[in-house]
Design a protein around this motif. Structure first.
Motif, PDB file in Angstrom:
ATOM      1  N   THR A  61       0.816  -1.208   0.000  1.00 36.32           N
ATOM      2  CA  THR A  61       0.000   0.000   0.000  1.00 36.32           C
ATOM      3  C   THR A  61       0.847   1.254   0.000  1.00 36.32           C
ATOM      4  O   THR A  61       1.949   1.267   0.554  1.00 36.32           O
ATOM      5  CB  THR A  61      -0.944   0.018   1.228  1.00 36.32           C
ATOM      6  N   ARG A 105      -0.297   3.749   1.497  1.00 30.79           N
ATOM      7  CA  ARG A 105      -0.752   4.349   2.756  1.00 30.79           C
ATOM      8  C   ARG A 105      -0.564   3.349   3.897  1.00 30.79           C
ATOM      9  O   ARG A 105      -1.520   2.878   4.508  1.00 30.79           O
ATOM     10  CB  ARG A 105      -2.217   4.765   2.624  1.00 30.79           C
ATOM     11  N   GLU A 159       0.477   3.569   6.991  1.00 32.77           N
ATOM     12  CA  GLU A 159      -0.024   3.943   8.325  1.00 32.77           C
ATOM     13  C   GLU A 159      -1.522   3.679   8.423  1.00 32.77           C
ATOM     14  O   GLU A 159      -2.015   3.168   9.431  1.00 32.77           O
ATOM     15  CB  GLU A 159       0.281   5.415   8.637  1.00 32.77           C
ATOM     16  N   ASP A 160      -2.263   4.020   7.351  1.00 32.80           N
ATOM     17  CA  ASP A 160      -3.710   3.775   7.346  1.00 32.80           C
ATOM     18  C   ASP A 160      -4.007   2.276   7.385  1.00 32.80           C
ATOM     19  O   ASP A 160      -4.913   1.830   8.082  1.00 32.80           O
ATOM     20  CB  ASP A 160      -4.359   4.392   6.109  1.00 32.80           C
ATOM     21  N   ALA A 161      -3.233   1.493   6.623  1.00 28.21           N
ATOM     22  CA  ALA A 161      -3.447   0.044   6.611  1.00 28.21           C
ATOM     23  C   ALA A 161      -3.141  -0.556   7.973  1.00 28.21           C
ATOM     24  O   ALA A 161      -3.895  -1.397   8.479  1.00 28.21           O
ATOM     25  CB  ALA A 161      -2.585  -0.619   5.530  1.00 28.21           C
ATOM     26  N   GLU A 162      -2.049  -0.111   8.588  1.00 28.26           N
ATOM     27  CA  GLU A 162      -1.687  -0.624   9.910  1.00 28.26           C
ATOM     28  C   GLU A 162      -2.785  -0.301  10.927  1.00 28.26           C
ATOM     29  O   GLU A 162      -3.191  -1.152  11.710  1.00 28.26           O
ATOM     30  CB  GLU A 162      -0.356  -0.028  10.357  1.00 28.26           C
ATOM     31  N   ARG A 163      -3.288   0.917  10.879  1.00 29.73           N
ATOM     32  CA  ARG A 163      -4.370   1.313  11.787  1.00 29.73           C
ATOM     33  C   ARG A 163      -5.640   0.479  11.530  1.00 29.73           C
ATOM     34  O   ARG A 163      -6.248  -0.043  12.455  1.00 29.73           O
ATOM     35  CB  ARG A 163      -4.683   2.802  11.623  1.00 29.73           C
ATOM     36  N   PHE A 164      -6.000   0.321  10.251  1.00 28.14           N
ATOM     37  CA  PHE A 164      -7.202  -0.429   9.886  1.00 28.14           C
ATOM     38  C   PHE A 164      -7.136  -1.861  10.398  1.00 28.14           C
ATOM     39  O   PHE A 164      -8.032  -2.329  11.092  1.00 28.14           O
ATOM     40  CB  PHE A 164      -7.374  -0.420   8.367  1.00 28.14           C
TER      41      PHE A 164
END
Length: 128
Positions: free
Chosen positions: A15, A17, A19-24
């Motif tokens: 990805t 993104r 950081e967004d994937a890790e958070r999701f």
């Protein structure tokens, strides 16, 4: 001739993104990630998401250099031979077999329907 099954033993989410994937995935499944260096200029964040009964995986930062993706990896004894078998079965080699400095060998394939998957052989065990 009997044939053993090949287990899926790793997954990877590419990805631009991370950081967004890790958070999701952290919020959705409770996965935690640990930075394991970088690949092609992007971070590589490994997770023990599989716990005792599933598989582990990672989020790979692509820095926008490739499309976002999710791919599973099957551990095989011989990546080059598996690529030949995939082509014989109607698939296609997307990324030819290559060996990382760590000794891990991998390739990316497309199945006959165009689905992306990976195959790998782990690095040889280091003598103690």
């Amino acid at each position: 001739m009997s044939r053993s099954t090949t287990p899926i033993t790793w997954f990877e989410i590419g990805t631009d993104r991370p950081e967004d994937a890790e958070r999701f995935y952290g919020e959705l499944f409770g996965w935690t990630f640990e930075e394991q260096g970088s690949t092609n200029g992007g971070s590589y964040r490994v997770t023990g998401a599989g716990g005792d009964s599933g598989i582990g995986g990672a989020i790979r930062a692509t820095d926008g250099t490739s499309p976002n993706y999710a791919v599973f990896y099957a551990e095989v004894a011989d990546v080059a031979e598996t690529c030949r078998q995939a082509e014989a079965a109607g698939g296609r080699v997307l990324v030819p077999a290559r060996t990382a400095p760590s000794g891990l060998t991998l390739a990316h394939l497309l199945d006959p329907a165009g689905n992306h998957l990976g195959v790998f052989t782990p690095p040889p065990a280091q003598p103690r």
